[in-house]
Design a protein around this motif. Sequence first.
Motif, mmCIF file in Angstrom:
data_model
loop_
_atom_site.group_PDB
_atom_site.id
_atom_site.type_symbol
_atom_site.label_atom_id
_atom_site.label_comp_id
_atom_site.label_asym_id
_atom_site.label_seq_id
_atom_site.Cartn_x
_atom_site.Cartn_y
_atom_site.Cartn_z
ATOM 1 N N HIS A 100 49.235 51.849 49.829
ATOM 2 C CA HIS A 100 48.043 51.004 49.654
ATOM 3 C C HIS A 100 48.171 49.739 50.494
ATOM 4 O O HIS A 100 49.081 48.935 50.288
ATOM 5 C CB HIS A 100 47.841 50.623 48.190
ATOM 6 C CG HIS A 100 46.531 49.933 47.945
ATOM 7 N ND1 HIS A 100 45.349 50.623 47.792
ATOM 8 C CD2 HIS A 100 46.204 48.620 47.882
ATOM 9 C CE1 HIS A 100 44.351 49.771 47.631
ATOM 10 N NE2 HIS A 100 44.850 48.542 47.683
ATOM 11 N N PRO A 110 46.467 46.375 51.111
ATOM 12 C CA PRO A 110 45.470 45.595 50.362
ATOM 13 C C PRO A 110 44.797 44.484 51.164
ATOM 14 O O PRO A 110 44.760 43.322 50.743
ATOM 15 C CB PRO A 110 46.332 45.006 49.238
ATOM 16 C CG PRO A 110 47.649 44.746 49.910
ATOM 17 C CD PRO A 110 47.831 45.862 50.911
ATOM 18 N N HIS A 123 41.458 47.103 44.993
ATOM 19 C CA HIS A 123 42.257 45.892 45.157
ATOM 20 C C HIS A 123 42.455 45.582 46.642
ATOM 21 O O HIS A 123 42.949 46.420 47.397
ATOM 22 C CB HIS A 123 43.623 46.053 44.484
ATOM 23 C CG HIS A 123 44.545 44.903 44.790
ATOM 24 N ND1 HIS A 123 44.300 43.627 44.344
ATOM 25 C CD2 HIS A 123 45.668 44.838 45.542
ATOM 26 C CE1 HIS A 123 45.246 42.829 44.782
ATOM 27 N NE2 HIS A 123 46.086 43.534 45.512
ATOM 28 N N PRO A 159 50.578 47.086 46.333
ATOM 29 C CA PRO A 159 49.897 46.545 45.149
ATOM 30 C C PRO A 159 48.800 47.484 44.655
ATOM 31 O O PRO A 159 48.048 48.031 45.449
ATOM 32 C CB PRO A 159 49.284 45.232 45.670
ATOM 33 C CG PRO A 159 50.057 44.891 46.893
ATOM 34 C CD PRO A 159 50.486 46.178 47.497
ATOM 35 N N SER A 160 48.764 47.688 43.352
ATOM 36 C CA SER A 160 47.766 48.507 42.631
ATOM 37 C C SER A 160 47.989 50.002 42.773
ATOM 38 O O SER A 160 47.272 50.792 42.160
ATOM 39 C CB SER A 160 46.329 48.171 43.062
ATOM 40 O OG SER A 160 45.981 48.800 44.285
ATOM 41 N N HIS A 202 49.231 53.765 42.278
ATOM 42 C CA HIS A 202 49.659 54.565 41.130
ATOM 43 C C HIS A 202 50.627 55.660 41.586
ATOM 44 O O HIS A 202 50.580 56.102 42.732
ATOM 45 C CB HIS A 202 48.449 55.212 40.454
ATOM 46 C CG HIS A 202 47.605 54.228 39.712
ATOM 47 N ND1 HIS A 202 47.454 54.258 38.345
ATOM 48 C CD2 HIS A 202 46.883 53.165 40.137
ATOM 49 C CE1 HIS A 202 46.663 53.269 37.961
ATOM 50 N NE2 HIS A 202 46.301 52.593 39.037
ATOM 51 N N ALA A 228 51.982 52.291 37.539
ATOM 52 C CA ALA A 228 51.247 51.583 38.585
ATOM 53 C C ALA A 228 51.911 50.260 38.917
ATOM 54 O O ALA A 228 52.645 49.683 38.099
ATOM 55 C CB ALA A 228 49.810 51.334 38.138
ATOM 56 N N ASN A 229 51.660 49.798 40.117
ATOM 57 C CA ASN A 229 52.056 48.467 40.549
ATOM 58 C C ASN A 229 50.949 47.478 40.192
ATOM 59 O O ASN A 229 49.789 47.865 40.045
ATOM 60 C CB ASN A 229 52.299 48.448 42.062
ATOM 61 C CG ASN A 229 53.550 49.204 42.459
ATOM 62 O OD1 ASN A 229 54.466 49.384 41.665
ATOM 63 N ND2 ASN A 229 53.595 49.669 43.697
ATOM 64 N N PRO A 230 51.275 46.189 40.093
ATOM 65 C CA PRO A 230 50.252 45.198 39.722
ATOM 66 C C PRO A 230 49.175 45.046 40.795
ATOM 67 O O PRO A 230 49.445 45.179 41.989
ATOM 68 C CB PRO A 230 51.060 43.902 39.574
ATOM 69 C CG PRO A 230 52.268 44.108 40.429
ATOM 70 C CD PRO A 230 52.586 45.568 40.321
ATOM 71 N N ARG A 231 47.947 44.753 40.342
ATOM 72 C CA ARG A 231 46.833 44.471 41.264
ATOM 73 C C ARG A 231 46.872 42.993 41.638
ATOM 74 O O ARG A 231 45.927 42.239 41.395
ATOM 75 C CB ARG A 231 45.501 44.787 40.587
ATOM 76 C CG ARG A 231 45.158 46.247 40.457
ATOM 77 C CD ARG A 231 43.871 46.424 39.661
ATOM 78 N NE ARG A 231 42.733 45.735 40.254
ATOM 79 C CZ ARG A 231 41.746 46.356 40.904
ATOM 80 N NH1 ARG A 231 41.759 47.669 41.055
ATOM 81 N NH2 ARG A 231 40.740 45.669 41.401
ATOM 82 N N ASN A 232 47.959 42.585 42.236
ATOM 83 C CA ASN A 232 48.137 41.174 42.568
ATOM 84 C C ASN A 232 49.131 41.072 43.717
ATOM 85 O O ASN A 232 50.311 41.386 43.551
ATOM 86 C CB ASN A 232 48.639 40.421 41.328
ATOM 87 C CG ASN A 232 48.766 38.936 41.564
ATOM 88 O OD1 ASN A 232 49.519 38.500 42.429
ATOM 89 N ND2 ASN A 232 48.052 38.151 40.770
ATOM 90 N N TYR A 251 53.286 41.078 43.455
ATOM 91 C CA TYR A 251 53.975 42.205 44.094
ATOM 92 C C TYR A 251 55.026 41.695 45.072
ATOM 93 O O TYR A 251 56.192 42.132 45.045
ATOM 94 C CB TYR A 251 52.943 43.077 44.805
ATOM 95 C CG TYR A 251 53.521 44.223 45.613
ATOM 96 C CD1 TYR A 251 53.848 45.434 45.002
ATOM 97 C CD2 TYR A 251 53.743 44.098 46.984
ATOM 98 C CE1 TYR A 251 54.375 46.485 45.735
ATOM 99 C CE2 TYR A 251 54.274 45.142 47.724
ATOM 100 C CZ TYR A 251 54.591 46.337 47.096
ATOM 101 O OH TYR A 251 55.124 47.376 47.829
#
Length: 373
Positions: A7, A9, A21, A261-262, A264, A273-277, A281
């Motif tokens: 991902h 971002p 994200h 980040p974010s 899955h 999942a990883n954080p949406r931040n 991250y």
Amino acid sequence: MAGIYIHIPFCKQACHYCDFHFSTNLSRMEEMVSKINLELILRKNYLKNSAIETVYFGGGTPSLLKKEMIDSILNTIQKHYSCDWKEVTLEANPDDLSSENLKGWKNLGIDRLSLGIQSFNQEVLHFYNRAHTAEESRLAIGKARDMGFQKFSIDLIYGFPHGDHSIWESDLQEALKLDPGHISSYALTVEAKTTLGKWEKEGKFSEADENFVAEQFEMLQEATEKSGFVQYEISNFGKPGQFALHNTNYWKGIPYLGVGPSAHSFDGSHRGANPRNNSKYLKTLGQNILPFESEILSTEDVINEYILTGLRTIWGINFDKIQQEYQLDLMSEKKEILEKMNLEGWLIWNRNTLSLSRKGKLLADSIASALFI
């Protein structure tokens, strides 16, 4: 076999409908790639040495990455994972398809482009706040073909509020004329934290009604079928031999690792999942700690997910598989519901495998929900 999803971002600008994200601040892109590489190394045992068959760069806008950044990620995967690549996909926006970029991606081994076209109508693109023009949409596949790419997917959005279906009819005609081999198409939806969500709250925008959207979905089904496409998943249409391998593996329950980040991940029994931040991250990995949060799935979770994802595809769900793996006679338990659905013409049976008819696909989520245990 397994797949890896990366991902990225970052985007040039925020599309008015998008709830994925991302950040429009590109200053930390190099740091992000460094931490994605670190996460790949730290999680190299997650897939238990399964051969990596597919790599998918999603986002965000992965086509914003410099060639060297993509190269470093692919090199990290090759160095730390057992690889037997059958498909390497990069999501790209039409405005990023310079000759230099296309040549660079091809040389890196990327063999499939997923193009975020969304519409061929300039007014619609402007409304969505897309960074590319309608002309760039029309030229995208030709430019990529000239550079030697042979596998494509294009994204289209239906359900744009309008007095009639003329915009969608035109989009479909233009898409099919380009003969991309694969089309992913989704209804325009309003998410609360997007610009459209804000406009709706302020009374400046209203979604098209359900019947209008359903009619456009049926138009999509009919037009793609006439052009030789198979609706192998609710939102995905491919010509034979051109289905998206990476996403097909998601729907078949094949393990995959998601980094960034974010992102899955699923190893067969655990999901997480990883954080949406972005900052969280980067900071966590900067301490050599994985930001990943894992969830152990119950038997009920696994079965329900199999039902939900399986019914979205032409492969459907197999009642013998459920019986053998989980000692559950789902067909007997849901006999009355299945009989009612059968009478409605929503179901297709092939021995003990159940999939949905064209009519049933309009109700896929509610049908799956009725079969949950």
